[in-house]
Design an enzyme around this catalytic site. Structure first.
Site, PDB file in Angstrom:
ATOM      1  N   ASP A   1       1.739 -12.408   9.913  1.00 15.66           N
ATOM      2  CA  ASP A   1       2.580 -12.553  11.100  1.00 15.66           C
ATOM      3  C   ASP A   1       2.312 -13.870  11.802  1.00 15.66           C
ATOM      4  O   ASP A   1       3.242 -14.534  12.287  1.00 15.66           O
ATOM      5  CB  ASP A   1       2.312 -11.401  12.087  1.00 15.66           C
ATOM      6  CG  ASP A   1       3.047 -10.129  11.682  1.00 15.66           C
ATOM      7  OD1 ASP A   1       3.978 -10.215  10.867  1.00 15.66           O
ATOM      8  OD2 ASP A   1       2.664  -9.059  12.188  1.00 15.66           O
TER       9      ASP A   1
ATOM     10  N   THR B   1      -0.777   7.633  -1.278  1.00 13.29           N
ATOM     11  CA  THR B   1      -2.080   7.513  -1.957  1.00 13.29           C
ATOM     12  C   THR B   1      -2.962   6.466  -1.261  1.00 13.29           C
ATOM     13  O   THR B   1      -4.168   6.433  -1.491  1.00 13.29           O
ATOM     14  CB  THR B   1      -1.892   7.074  -3.416  1.00 13.29           C
ATOM     15  OG1 THR B   1      -1.329   5.753  -3.413  1.00 13.29           O
ATOM     16  CG2 THR B   1      -0.982   8.012  -4.177  1.00 13.29           C
TER      17      THR B   1
ATOM     18  N   ARG C   1       0.838  -1.192   0.000  1.00 12.08           N
ATOM     19  CA  ARG C   1       0.000   0.000   0.000  1.00 12.08           C
ATOM     20  C   ARG C   1       0.882   1.255   0.000  1.00 12.08           C
ATOM     21  O   ARG C   1       1.707   1.433   0.898  1.00 12.08           O
ATOM     22  CB  ARG C   1      -0.889  -0.016   1.243  1.00 12.08           C
ATOM     23  CG  ARG C   1      -1.993   1.011   1.169  1.00 12.08           C
ATOM     24  CD  ARG C   1      -2.586   1.207   2.538  1.00 12.08           C
ATOM     25  NE  ARG C   1      -3.483   0.124   2.877  1.00 12.08           N
ATOM     26  CZ  ARG C   1      -4.697   0.316   3.369  1.00 12.08           C
ATOM     27  NH1 ARG C   1      -5.148   1.527   3.565  1.00 12.08           N
ATOM     28  NH2 ARG C   1      -5.441  -0.698   3.683  1.00 12.08           N
TER      29      ARG C   1
ATOM     30  N   ASP D   1      -3.019 -10.308  12.544  1.00 11.72           N
ATOM     31  CA  ASP D   1      -2.305 -10.232  11.256  1.00 11.72           C
ATOM     32  C   ASP D   1      -2.003 -11.644  10.768  1.00 11.72           C
ATOM     33  O   ASP D   1      -1.177 -12.358  11.366  1.00 11.72           O
ATOM     34  CB  ASP D   1      -1.004  -9.425  11.442  1.00 11.72           C
ATOM     35  CG  ASP D   1      -0.325  -9.190  10.095  1.00 11.72           C
ATOM     36  OD1 ASP D   1      -0.011 -10.171   9.394  1.00 11.72           O
ATOM     37  OD2 ASP D   1      -0.128  -8.014   9.732  1.00 11.72           O
TER      38      ASP D   1
END
Ligand code: URA
Length: 209
Positions: free
Chosen positions: A203, A108, A104, A200
């Site tokens: 993870d 933006t 990402r 996550d």
């Protein structure tokens, strides 16, 4: 129009609880992600075409069915999607595997592709995108965009847990893509985590926390 398929088989729900539990360590987490992928694959391939063959059982000649050589590919999205690959290959060994990496952009907030390696005949294959967590949907939409640019027409998305926001974003952008998910949770929190979710996924699969 694609559909949202909720794979809520009792075994899947049981295994999902193991994933959600914060006490589950990486080894078990990885194994259970893979098992859920196998069980979800069973559902996502329900529409595979069959053809008839003639065989002999030990008792009599018989007409029987086999899967009609459909070309399949899975495309795990880095990182967490990798955890679902083995579970699918176990069930359908000839499946080809492509890989897509997206990050990402911090300014933006849009996903940017940094890696894409697909089987050369990807446009002739039915493709399943693998990503255990459908959060905002940004990554899944970008992965489907990339596959369509490579000529793919028959795309499915397999996630373990989705947020309603991610489902809606995917439906708006790729209404033709069937979504397979084992649970739709409550919402996304301010940090982009699905609530209650499982934390996550990358993870927890790779033990990087
Ligand atoms: N990705 C994850 O791994 N977990 C979430 O809850 C959302 C995105």
């Amino acid at each position: 129009m694609g559909e949202v398929h909720i794979v809520d088989h009792p075994l899947v729900q049981h295994k999902l609880t193991i994933l959600r539990d914060e006490r589950t360590g990486s080894k078990e987490f990885r194994e259970v992600v893979s098992e859920i992928a196998t069980l979800m694959c069973y559902e996502a391939t329900r529409d595979l075409p069959l053809r008839e063959v003639s065989i002999k059982t030990p008792v009599a000649p018989a007409k029987a069915k086999v899967v009609k050589g459909k070309k399949l590919a899975v495309v795990p999205v880095f990182r967490a999607g990798l955890g679902m690959v083995e579970g699918i290959l176990k069930l359908i060994p000839p499946t080809k595997v492509g890989h897509i990496g997206l990050y990402r952009d911090p300014e933006t907030l849009k996903p940017v592709e940094y890696f894409c390696k697909l089987p050369p005949d990807i446009s002739e294959r039915d493709v399943v995108i693998l990503d255990p967590m459908l959060a905002t949907g940004g990554t899944a939409v970008a992965a489907a965009d990339a596959l369509k640019k490579h000529g793919c027409r028959n795309i499915k998305l397999m996630c373990i847990i989705a947020a309603p926001e991610g489902i809606a974003f995917m439906r708006d952008n790729h209404p033709d893509v069937d979504i397979y998910v084992s649970a739709i949770d409550d919402y996304l929190n301010d940090h982009g985590y699905i609530v209650p979710g499982l934390g996550d996924a990358g993870d927890r699969i790779f033990g990087t926390k």
